[in-house]
Design a protein around this motif. Structure first.
Motif, PDB file in Angstrom:
ATOM      1  N   ILE A 113       0.801  -1.229   0.000  1.00 34.19           N
ATOM      2  CA  ILE A 113       0.000   0.000   0.000  1.00 34.19           C
ATOM      3  C   ILE A 113       0.831   1.276   0.000  1.00 34.19           C
ATOM      4  O   ILE A 113       0.465   2.259  -0.629  1.00 34.19           O
ATOM      5  N   THR A 114       1.952   1.289   0.667  1.00 33.59           N
ATOM      6  CA  THR A 114       2.764   2.505   0.687  1.00 33.59           C
ATOM      7  C   THR A 114       3.414   2.762  -0.666  1.00 33.59           C
ATOM      8  O   THR A 114       3.937   3.850  -0.908  1.00 33.59           O
ATOM      9  N   GLN A 115       3.357   1.780  -1.568  1.00 34.61           N
ATOM     10  CA  GLN A 115       3.882   1.942  -2.926  1.00 34.61           C
ATOM     11  C   GLN A 115       2.814   2.452  -3.892  1.00 34.61           C
ATOM     12  O   GLN A 115       3.105   2.741  -5.053  1.00 34.61           O
ATOM     13  N   TRP A 116       1.557   2.525  -3.424  1.00 30.69           N
ATOM     14  CA  TRP A 116       0.493   3.025  -4.284  1.00 30.69           C
ATOM     15  C   TRP A 116       0.824   4.458  -4.694  1.00 30.69           C
ATOM     16  O   TRP A 116       1.358   5.244  -3.892  1.00 30.69           O
ATOM     17  N   LYS A 117       0.447   4.803  -5.906  1.00 32.84           N
ATOM     18  CA  LYS A 117       0.659   6.166  -6.386  1.00 32.84           C
ATOM     19  C   LYS A 117      -0.060   7.151  -5.471  1.00 32.84           C
ATOM     20  O   LYS A 117      -1.245   6.992  -5.181  1.00 32.84           O
ATOM     21  N   ASP A 118       0.662   8.146  -5.021  1.00 33.43           N
ATOM     22  CA  ASP A 118       0.151   9.215  -4.162  1.00 33.43           C
ATOM     23  C   ASP A 118      -0.545   8.667  -2.909  1.00 33.43           C
ATOM     24  O   ASP A 118      -1.584   9.159  -2.476  1.00 33.43           O
ATOM     25  N   PHE A 119       0.070   7.645  -2.335  1.00 33.76           N
ATOM     26  CA  PHE A 119      -0.444   7.047  -1.095  1.00 33.76           C
ATOM     27  C   PHE A 119      -0.661   8.107  -0.015  1.00 33.76           C
ATOM     28  O   PHE A 119      -1.650   8.067   0.717  1.00 33.76           O
ATOM     29  N   ASN A 123      -3.997   8.553   2.105  1.00 35.70           N
ATOM     30  CA  ASN A 123      -3.910   8.328   3.547  1.00 35.70           C
ATOM     31  C   ASN A 123      -4.392   9.544   4.330  1.00 35.70           C
ATOM     32  O   ASN A 123      -4.971   9.406   5.402  1.00 35.70           O
ATOM     33  N   ARG A 124      -4.174  10.721   3.790  1.00 39.13           N
ATOM     34  CA  ARG A 124      -4.628  11.954   4.442  1.00 39.13           C
ATOM     35  C   ARG A 124      -6.147  12.125   4.311  1.00 39.13           C
ATOM     36  O   ARG A 124      -6.807  12.595   5.229  1.00 39.13           O
ATOM     37  N   GLU A 125      -6.700  11.728   3.177  1.00 36.97           N
ATOM     38  CA  GLU A 125      -8.114  12.010   2.897  1.00 36.97           C
ATOM     39  C   GLU A 125      -9.070  10.892   3.293  1.00 36.97           C
ATOM     40  O   GLU A 125     -10.235  11.164   3.593  1.00 36.97           O
ATOM     41  N   MET A 142       0.683   1.937   9.238  1.00 36.71           N
ATOM     42  CA  MET A 142       1.004   2.860   8.157  1.00 36.71           C
ATOM     43  C   MET A 142      -0.208   3.694   7.719  1.00 36.71           C
ATOM     44  O   MET A 142      -0.067   4.642   6.961  1.00 36.71           O
ATOM     45  N   LEU A 143      -1.380   3.371   8.235  1.00 35.42           N
ATOM     46  CA  LEU A 143      -2.608   4.074   7.856  1.00 35.42           C
ATOM     47  C   LEU A 143      -2.989   5.100   8.926  1.00 35.42           C
ATOM     48  O   LEU A 143      -3.005   4.789  10.115  1.00 35.42           O
ATOM     49  N   ARG A 144      -3.290   6.315   8.494  1.00 35.20           N
ATOM     50  CA  ARG A 144      -3.634   7.401   9.408  1.00 35.20           C
ATOM     51  C   ARG A 144      -4.854   7.050  10.256  1.00 35.20           C
ATOM     52  O   ARG A 144      -4.862   7.241  11.464  1.00 35.20           O
ATOM     53  N   GLU A 145      -5.900   6.571   9.604  1.00 34.55           N
ATOM     54  CA  GLU A 145      -7.126   6.194  10.307  1.00 34.55           C
ATOM     55  C   GLU A 145      -7.693   4.964   9.623  1.00 34.55           C
ATOM     56  O   GLU A 145      -7.943   4.982   8.416  1.00 34.55           O
ATOM     57  N   ALA A 146      -7.875   3.888  10.395  1.00 34.37           N
ATOM     58  CA  ALA A 146      -8.305   2.633   9.783  1.00 34.37           C
ATOM     59  C   ALA A 146      -9.129   1.812  10.758  1.00 34.37           C
ATOM     60  O   ALA A 146      -9.010   1.961  11.973  1.00 34.37           O
ATOM     61  N   GLN A 147      -9.963   0.975  10.192  1.00 37.76           N
ATOM     62  CA  GLN A 147     -10.743   0.027  10.981  1.00 37.76           C
ATOM     63  C   GLN A 147     -10.763  -1.309  10.248  1.00 37.76           C
ATOM     64  O   GLN A 147     -10.635  -1.363   9.026  1.00 37.76           O
ATOM     65  N   ILE A 148     -10.900  -2.365  11.016  1.00 40.27           N
ATOM     66  CA  ILE A 148     -10.922  -3.715  10.452  1.00 40.27           C
ATOM     67  C   ILE A 148     -12.362  -4.156  10.248  1.00 40.27           C
ATOM     68  O   ILE A 148     -13.232  -3.900  11.084  1.00 40.27           O
ATOM     69  N   LEU A 149     -12.597  -4.819   9.123  1.00 40.52           N
ATOM     70  CA  LEU A 149     -13.899  -5.385   8.802  1.00 40.52           C
ATOM     71  C   LEU A 149     -13.703  -6.883   8.595  1.00 40.52           C
ATOM     72  O   LEU A 149     -13.234  -7.314   7.539  1.00 40.52           O
ATOM     73  N   PRO A 150     -14.003  -7.700   9.618  1.00 42.65           N
ATOM     74  CA  PRO A 150     -13.796  -9.147   9.456  1.00 42.65           C
ATOM     75  C   PRO A 150     -14.817  -9.764   8.506  1.00 42.65           C
ATOM     76  O   PRO A 150     -16.000  -9.428   8.545  1.00 42.65           O
ATOM     77  N   VAL A 151     -14.324 -10.659   7.660  1.00 41.30           N
ATOM     78  CA  VAL A 151     -15.175 -11.345   6.689  1.00 41.30           C
ATOM     79  C   VAL A 151     -15.062 -12.840   6.963  1.00 41.30           C
ATOM     80  O   VAL A 151     -13.963 -13.362   7.120  1.00 41.30           O
ATOM     81  N   GLU A 152     -16.197 -13.516   7.020  1.00 48.77           N
ATOM     82  CA  GLU A 152     -16.217 -14.939   7.362  1.00 48.77           C
ATOM     83  C   GLU A 152     -16.207 -15.865   6.156  1.00 48.77           C
ATOM     84  O   GLU A 152     -16.293 -17.065   6.300  1.00 48.77           O
ATOM     85  N   VAL A 153     -16.119 -15.326   4.954  1.00 51.87           N
ATOM     86  CA  VAL A 153     -16.117 -16.161   3.757  1.00 51.87           C
ATOM     87  C   VAL A 153     -14.658 -16.484   3.415  1.00 51.87           C
ATOM     88  O   VAL A 153     -13.907 -15.604   3.000  1.00 51.87           O
ATOM     89  N   PRO A 154     -14.253 -17.744   3.605  1.00 53.19           N
ATOM     90  CA  PRO A 154     -12.837 -18.119   3.499  1.00 53.19           C
ATOM     91  C   PRO A 154     -12.379 -18.431   2.078  1.00 53.19           C
ATOM     92  O   PRO A 154     -11.939 -19.541   1.776  1.00 53.19           O
TER      93      PRO A 154
END
Length: 188
Positions: A113-119, A123-125, A142-154
């Motif tokens: 993700i830190t290699q994404w163009k204009d990361f 990350n700021r927005e 590495m993320l300014r603001e983040a939350q986890i969304l667990p998914v149960e479909v394996p």
């Protein structure tokens, strides 16, 4: 277009093919009272990949059929460009029409993700929503603001293309997926 104090989430990806894990992400996002709309954007071609296995137009059509939920819009912005499009470009273009606040990614994207163009701008927005499988607890530092969304479909799209997990493909597109990826029905 959603107006006022409403907020939208951008969920892009190859969706090669879309599966019930992707749909579960959408369902969970729509349960969040702070998210009013999810914009799904299938990629023409992921800038980090050399090819897609199904055509862009096939994947767009599959997404429209599988993600037919109130509050979800499947947008063809990247496919209309006819080339690989960076997330920052899609974010900036769609911000003109939607109140984007959230950016949804799979945890498998964190390694690059830190290699994404204009990361830095993303990350700021954006408020990041990171979809995880099972008990996975990735490093989000590495993320300014983040939350986890667990998914149960394996399952992943890669596994489906390899003939595993076809039961996690929506029945409305399963036969087409089997034909497109030259899979055997015996794997169901």
């Amino acid at each position: 277009m959603v107006k006022g104090s409403q907020k939208a989430a951008l969920f892009g990806g190859s969706f090669d093919p879309p599966h019930l894990g992707h749909r579960q992400i959408l369902e969970k996002l729509l349960e969040d009272p702070s998210i009013d709309q999810v914009i799904v954007v299938p990629a023409w071609l992921n800038p980090f990949k050399e090819l897609s296995h199904a055509s862009a137009f096939q994947r767009l059509e599959w997404c429209r059929r599988v993600f037919d939920l109130p509050g979800v819009e499947v947008n063809d912005y990247e496919i209309r460009q006819g080339r690989p499009v960076y997330t920052i470009e899609t974010w900036q273009a769609l911000k003109k029409s939607y109140p984007l606040s959230y950016l949804v990614i799979g945890s498998d994207n964190l390694s690059s993700i830190t290699q994404w163009k204009d990361f830095e701008t993303l990350n700021r927005e954006a408020i990041w929503i990171v979809a995880t499988r099972g008990e996975e607890r990735p490093d989000l530092s590495m993320l300014r603001e983040a939350q986890i969304l667990p998914v149960e479909v394996p399952v992943s799209s890669t596994e489906i293309r390899r003939g595993r997990g076809l039961e996690y493909v929506d029945p409305r597109i399963r036969e087409e997926v089997i034909r497109t990826y030259h899979l055997s029905k015996e794997t169901l």
